[in-house]
Structure formats: structure tokens, C-alpha cells
Motif scaffolding. Structure first.
Motif, PDB file in Angstrom:
ATOM      1  N   HIS A  71       0.840  -1.197   0.000  1.00  0.00           N
ATOM      2  CA  HIS A  71       0.000   0.000   0.000  1.00  0.00           C
ATOM      3  C   HIS A  71       0.889   1.266   0.000  1.00  0.00           C
ATOM      4  CE1 HIS A  71      -3.600   2.358   1.070  1.00  0.00           C
ATOM      5  NE2 HIS A  71      -2.801   3.028   1.880  1.00  0.00           N
ATOM      6  N   TRP A 215      -0.106   5.834   8.102  1.00  0.00           N
ATOM      7  CA  TRP A 215      -0.989   5.096   7.197  1.00  0.00           C
ATOM      8  C   TRP A 215      -2.088   4.399   7.979  1.00  0.00           C
ATOM      9  CZ3 TRP A 215       0.421   6.184   2.321  1.00  0.00           C
ATOM     10  CH2 TRP A 215       1.752   6.563   2.100  1.00  0.00           C
ATOM     11  N   ALA A 219      -8.410  -3.177   4.701  1.00  0.00           N
ATOM     12  CA  ALA A 219      -8.096  -4.137   3.640  1.00  0.00           C
ATOM     13  C   ALA A 219      -8.884  -5.406   3.923  1.00  0.00           C
ATOM     14  CB  ALA A 219      -6.606  -4.448   3.653  1.00  0.00           C
TER      15      ALA A 219
END
Ligand SMILES: C[S@@+](CC[C@H](N)C(=O)[O-])C[C@H]1O[C@@H](n2cnc3c(N)ncnc32)[C@H](O)[C@@H]1O
Length: 247
Positions: A71, A215, A219
Motif C-alpha cells: 500500500h 498510514w 483491507a
């Protein structure tokens, strides 16, 4: 993602051949408490002793690290382009080096460095599964002389395992590599135990022209990861981390 699934299937077959699922989820509970509460074990290198904990790391944390690093490198402009060599410091089972390498076309040659021969063997397997030319080296990554650049360098979830002095030695080496034009990505958890040294690294990267990010993303977890997450009473539906980057 086909290679990611192939990698997970092989890990599951290998690690669950001799252990039951409940042995692995019990080991995962112990491992996550070692990461959060008993940090000294990490610098001593004993956190992953025992087949259960090694399986828990390989089947749970390594896929999460893969998803996070993938990512991150897809979100940072230009991170998937660059030198044909990638160095994976404290590579463990190779998840983070593979995540970065697999996001690049063509895939780089990867060198994984770790002090544990068992993990280096896993890392070789991982790089191969992702179609990357990989080699491994048993060394202390804080002091190892790295191959000449240009290179991409990743250290994911490994800098926090160093003692303070070794971490400072590594920072000096990393800044020298950035000055030579290498691309460097450090990834760490958002957890509080990283905070004491984080600011220093973040400032150093920013002064060198880089950036620092936090971050958080949702997911779909692979089934084995989701099952272990529930069984161990954890909650990783949101994947988090922080990273300084310079490229
Ligand atoms: C939490 S694991 C992370 C592995 C991998 N980078 C990932 O993202 O999944 C940390 C790894 O760093 C390695 N390590 C810690 N200190 C080290 C040192 N001084 N030299 C070499 N390897 C080290 C450990 O053996 C372990 O495999």
C-alpha cells in the motif's frame, strides 16, 4: 495478487502441517504481547523462539506487513520506479522486500539481510514465490557494509528491534545512502514504543528532502489472517503504520 495467495497457501500448508490452528493462535497471542509489552526480548532476538511463534509470525504478521508495504509503495509517487537492486534490512520472512519488489516492473534483485538463518531460508522462498531474483545474507543489518548503490533500501518493523546505539549507527549509514541517491523506506508500527526515536528519524529524513507519513487503511484480510485475528482476540481490519521515505 495470485502470487500473494500462492505464498499464503504454501505458508499455511507448511506451518499447519505439524501444528494445530489453536496452537498457532495461542502462539500469536503470546507473540503480540511480546511485541507490545516485553520489548527487551526483541533486541535479544528471542521473541520468535518456538515453532508456534514462528508460524504465527509467518502466517499473520508477515502477510499484514506485505499488505502495508505494498500500500505504501503504491501511494508514494515514484516509489515503484528506481534502481534494479533492493536491500531488505531485517528481512525476516521476506514479506516487505517482496511487497516492494512485486510492485515494481521489472522486479528488482533483492538481498535480504537478517541474523536468523531460519528466517533467511523463509525469505529466499518468499522472494522466489514472487518471481524475484533473491539472495540472502546472515549479518547484523545495523553495521553490515551494504553493496554499492544505486539501491532501494527497506527496513520494515526491524529498526525498532535495535538497541539505541545500533539504531544511531544505522541512521548515519542510511543518511549517507540517501545523500548518494538511494531510495530508502522505513516502516514501523504506530505503537507508542516507537515514539522515543521516531521524531529523530522523521526529522532526519525530512531534512534530507524526504517525507514522513502515517498510514491507516481497511483491507480485506486473507482468510487465514482474519481467522487468526479473531481467534487471538486482535483486530487488524484496519492496517496501520508509519514511514519515513526518501527517494
Ligand atoms: C519483526 S521482524 C520484521 C521482518 C520483516 N522486515 C517484515 O516486515 O515482516 C524483525 C526482523 O529483524 C531481524 N533483526 C532484528 N535485529 C537485527 C539485527 N541487528 N541484525 C539482523 N537482523 C535483525 C529479526 O531477526 C527479525 O527477523
Amino acid at each position: 495478487m495470485a502470487r500473494f495467495q500462492e505464498w499464503l497457501d504454501a505458508l499455511e500448508a507448511r506451518h499447519l502441517a505439524d501444528l494445530t490452528f489453536s496452537q498457532v493462535s495461542g502462539a500469536l497471542r503470546a507473540l503480540s504481547s511480546a511485541y507490545v509489552e516485553r520489548r527487551a526480548k526483541l533486541t535479544q532476538g528471542t521473541a520468535l523462539s518456538g515453532a508456534g511463534k514462528r508460524a504465527a509470525f509467518a502466517l499473520f504478521y508477515a502477510p499484514l506487513h506485505y499488505l502495508l508495504v505494498r500500500h505504501v509503495v503504491e501511494a508514494i509517487p515514484g516509489a515503484t520506479r528506481g534502481p534494479a537492486t533492493l536491500v531488505d534490512l531485517g528481512c525476516g520472512t521476506g514479506a516487505s522486500g517482496a511487497a516492494w519488489g512485486a510492485a515494481c516492473t521489472p522486479g528488482p534483485r533483492v538481498t535480504g539481510i537478517d541474523r536468523s538463518p531460519g528466517r533467511l531460508a523463509e525469505a529466499s522462498h518468499t522472494y522466489r514465490t514472487f518471481g524475484l531474483e533473491g539472495r540472502t545474507r546472515q549479518a547484523d543489518f545495523a553495521t553490515a557494509t551494504l553493496q554499492k548503490g544505486p539501491a532501494r533500501i527497506v527496513a520494515a518493523f526491524s529498526v525498532n528491534e535495535l538497541a539505541d546505539g545500533a539504531r544511531q549507527v544505522l541512521l548515519t549509514q542510511v543518511l549517507a545512502r540517501i545523500a548518494q541517491g538511494d531510495r530508502v523506506l522505513i516502516v514501523e508500527p504506530l505503537a507508542r514504543f516507537v515514539a522515543p526515536w521516531w521524531e529523530c528519524w522523521r526529522n532526519a529524513f525530512q531534512s534530507a528532502g524526504g517525507r514522513a507519513d502515517e498510514w491507516r487503511f481497511r483491507a480485506e484480510l486473507p482468510p487465514i489472517v482474519a481467522k487468526l485475528d479473531r481467534a487471538a482476540g486482535l483486530d487488524h481490519r484496519e492496517i496501520t503504520g508509519r514511514s519515513p521515505w526518501s527517494g
